[in-house]
Design an enzyme around this catalytic site. Structure first.
Site, PDB file in Angstrom:
ATOM      1  N   PRO A 227       0.897  -1.361   0.108  1.00  0.00           N
ATOM      2  CA  PRO A 227      -0.067  -0.217  -0.160  1.00  0.00           C
ATOM      3  C   PRO A 227       0.873   1.335  -0.372  1.00  0.00           C
ATOM      4  O   PRO A 227       1.998   1.611   0.624  1.00  0.00           O
ATOM      5  CB  PRO A 227      -1.269   0.194   1.488  1.00  0.00           C
ATOM      6  CG  PRO A 227      -0.093  -1.401   2.258  1.00  0.00           C
ATOM      7  CD  PRO A 227       0.648  -1.749   1.393  1.00  0.00           C
ATOM      8  N   GLU A 228       0.699   1.970  -0.440  1.00  0.00           N
ATOM      9  CA  GLU A 228       0.763   3.582  -1.029  1.00  0.00           C
ATOM     10  C   GLU A 228       0.408   4.596  -0.076  1.00  0.00           C
ATOM     11  O   GLU A 228      -0.526   4.043   0.234  1.00  0.00           O
ATOM     12  CB  GLU A 228       1.380   3.939  -1.841  1.00  0.00           C
ATOM     13  CG  GLU A 228       2.994   3.458  -3.572  1.00  0.00           C
ATOM     14  CD  GLU A 228       3.721   3.521  -3.776  1.00  0.00           C
ATOM     15  OE1 GLU A 228       3.620   4.913  -3.835  1.00  0.00           O
ATOM     16  OE2 GLU A 228       4.361   2.957  -4.567  1.00  0.00           O
TER      17      GLU A 228
END
Ligand SMILES: [Zn+2]
Length: 296
Positions: free
Chosen positions: A2-3
């Site tokens: 996840p960014e």
């Protein structure tokens, strides 16, 4: 992994369930994730009311009344999902393989809303690179957060600020943009995307867009705008997927993006009239995707 946009999507998904809710019970089902859970983890949260859920870079920051601040990181594979706490299966089809594996449900927050609705907020993390820590003081002074640079969201990051951050830097532009002490929460995918939008090569020396000349000023303006727009577009697409997930399995934070260059090696450059192709190169051991025809 996840960014920042995914983490912001998680925050927005958790907010209506957690803010103002009381933690009736907190279960940590193992002693650690990437780090050990804080001492008396469940005890210090149980019975308390969540007052706010914020975010700094890729950290979720959960404030509880008269308690420690809970700092959460999703690591490589962490996700939250929300279930009604009535021991019935969540309606809808589990299309997410991730959420089937309850063996990786490591933390369960049992919450009761101000109106009395009961939910379970479950943290699932197969690879266990995620973590949960307490900050006793202001979270921004916590060692994890203290050295972080400017947020790539909102209007703080403009061309002038970006130029001041990059001034005199000899490193490749991509490496400088990944430096969390300069800009916090910008990861490998969105750096490639932002550089393509700004028509700047990931290989050029970072300091070249921080010179006094008009051309450099335009480049730093363009890049600041590209960074902000690439992140805000991704958050917006996360928001639309959030509504879909709410109707299915309650998993938050993973959604399909359409990228211009990321993971598109060999494909034609999507910029109208460019005619180039997307290449993949390695920079500091990580993949960079770019078009050498239009990114200079
Ligand atoms: Zn191109």
């Amino acid at each position: 992994m996840p960014e920042l946009p995914e983490v912001e999507t998680v925050r927005r998904g958790l907010q209506p369930v957690l803010e103002g809710a009381r933690l009736a019970k907190v279960e940590a089902r193992r002693p650690d994730l990437r780090f050990p859970f804080p001492e008396r983890f469940s005890e210090r949260l149980t019975g308390r009311t969540i007052t706010a859920i914020g975010r700094r870079a890729k950290y979720l920051i959960i404030h509880v009344q008269d308690g420690p601040v809970l700092i959460c990181h999703l690591g490589m594979s962490g996700s939250f999902r929300i279930e009604a706490d009535d021991d019935s299966e969540t309606p809808g089809v589990f299309h997410h393989e991730r959420s089937k594996s309850t063996a990786h449900d490591h933390v369960v927050f049992h919450v009761v809303s101000a109106a009395g609705a009961r939910s379970r907020v479950i943290f699932n993390d197969p690879r266990r690179f995620g973590f949960m820590l307490f900050a006793e003081e202001l979270p921004e002074t916590h060692p994890m957060l203290a050295g972080l640079g400017v947020e790539p969201t909102g209007n703080t990051l403009d061309g002038v600020l970006l130029a001041s951050l990059l001034k005199g830097r000899r490193s490749p532009l991509k490496a400088a943009l990944l430096d969390q002490r300069l800009i916090a929460g910008l990861g490998n995918i969105y750096v490639s995307e932002a550089l393509w939008r700004a028509r700047l090569s990931p290989l050029r020396e970072a300091g070249t867009i921080a010179k006094p000349a008009k051309k450099a000023r335009e480049q730093s303006e363009r890049l600041a705008e590209a960074i902000r727009s690439v992140i805000s577009d991704a958050i917006a697409s996360g928001g639309s997927s959030l509504r879909d997930y709410m109707h299915t399995d309650g998993s938050l934070g993973y959604f399909q993006h359409s990228f211009a260059v990321y993971d598109r090696e060999g494909e034609p450059c999507p910029r109208p009239g460019c005619g180039g192709h997307i290449e993949r190169i390695a920079q500091s051991g990580r993949s960079t995707f770019y078009c050498r025809t239009c990114q200079l």
